[in-house]
Design an enzyme around this catalytic site. Sequence first.
Site, short mmCIF file in Angstrom:
data_model
loop_
_atom_site.label_atom_id
_atom_site.label_comp_id
_atom_site.label_asym_id
_atom_site.label_seq_id
_atom_site.Cartn_x
_atom_site.Cartn_y
_atom_site.Cartn_z
CD GLN A 71 64.43 27.43 44.92
OE1 GLN A 71 65.58 27.11 44.75
NE2 GLN A 71 63.92 28.54 44.44
CG HIS A 72 61.65 24.82 41.30
ND1 HIS A 72 61.76 26.18 41.06
CD2 HIS A 72 62.92 24.36 41.36
CE1 HIS A 72 63.03 26.50 40.97
NE2 HIS A 72 63.75 25.43 41.15
CG ASP A 239 65.84 23.40 48.26
OD1 ASP A 239 65.90 24.40 47.52
OD2 ASP A 239 65.70 22.24 47.82
#
Length: 471
Positions: A71-72, A239
């Site tokens: 992520q991110h 994830d």
Amino acid sequence: MTLVAGVDSSTQSCKVVVRDAESGAVVRTGRATHPEGTEVYPAAWWAALQSAIRDAGGLDDVVAIAIGGQQHGMVVLDADGRVIRDALLWNDTRSAPAARDLIAEFGAAELARRTGSVPVASFTATKLRWLRDAEPENAARVAAVALPHDWLTWRLLGYGPADESPLGPQLDALVTDRSDASGTSYWSPTGEYDRELLVAALGHDAILPRVLGPSERAGETVATDAAPAGIVVGPGAGDNAGAGLGLGARPGDVVVSIGTSGTVFAVTTDPIADETGAAAGFADASGNFLPLIATLNAARVLDAAARLLGVDHGELGELALAAEPGSAGLVLQPWFEGERTPNLPDATATLFGMTLAATTRENLARASIEGMLCGLADGLDAVRAQGVVAERLLLIGGAAQNPAVAAIAAQVFDAPVEVPEPGEYVALGAAVQAAWTLTGERPTWEVPVVLRPDRDTRSIIREQYAARRPE
């Protein structure tokens, strides 16, 4: 046999799992490593994906695929579809001041109301603000912003720079899913991007991936080095949301994952908005929500302890089980790489309670496991504070397979602990999504449980850890 594939493009590596769409049985797997560091040029992920697919025997007999990813991470593209600079990963903390700036401008309560979360250094919006302030020329070139799994899905569909892809740089073909969009800090639980927050972060508007539903098709592959043409491509997922799918997690389940980072997340039917910032109000990959906390220090705490003691992880567990709960007062606050929960990006680790009697190899081994698990137990408390009920805890990740970790978890947590069989659950979950996208029905494949340690809560462990918590 109908085959589907799931991908986990994680911080450290790319894993591919090919499953039978009817039974869920794993037919074959593949793997490739990623570069180390907290910033990576995305081309390395694309190369690793191709290598992992080859290692898994290719996709010639696969009919659907989906990609789960870390992520991110900030992937910024120019108008020609080229990556402008290395992607900043979730664990790059240089954007911590940018997170504080955004909170100062909008207020924590307002940001939680609008996006479900209060931003920290991990989130994409803070990385875009860092880019705006630290590299304004690069920020000005940004035409589109994607996340790691978005960018890989786009490339798998045949898009990219004109000299690298069959279909060229169609930025409006970028797609994502609710789970990954919810980790940006510019997407609302209502299902819309918050353009004001994007502009506040980046300095101007940009193209963002279209958010697909849980089983909505992203498209089909065209022939590339990674895949043949005609494979159905799912929306993908972040994830943790991918792991939730792989575990078959439902409301009432709380997943405790011990990997490079540690996470505690639950599946809920309603969104949360925690203005304290302790719990992030993410969405999941099934249409529900995924309140989550993350710690930067998880399995690497055990790595550090094993190196210090000159043992492997099995021997570390044996030493730990030879000590009494509470480690004779020895407490490890394991913030070796700063920390995200609590939000202390500049923190360091500290060992408390050292006496001549307490400072033994056994107690140090146990204190490392207890400290890691206490940080996750604090995260469970933060999730519970949002109304989550933990009917069972699913303990996953490589460290969960250590008998000492499982046994001590049953002493640290105050809810029943189950350890599913080892597996690449993000990739397994992406394969669940691929099958769901293909058939229109979410699979209900069995997830075997290999260990159910007896519940044995020992309050002294968390009481000692809490006593060392900074004010």
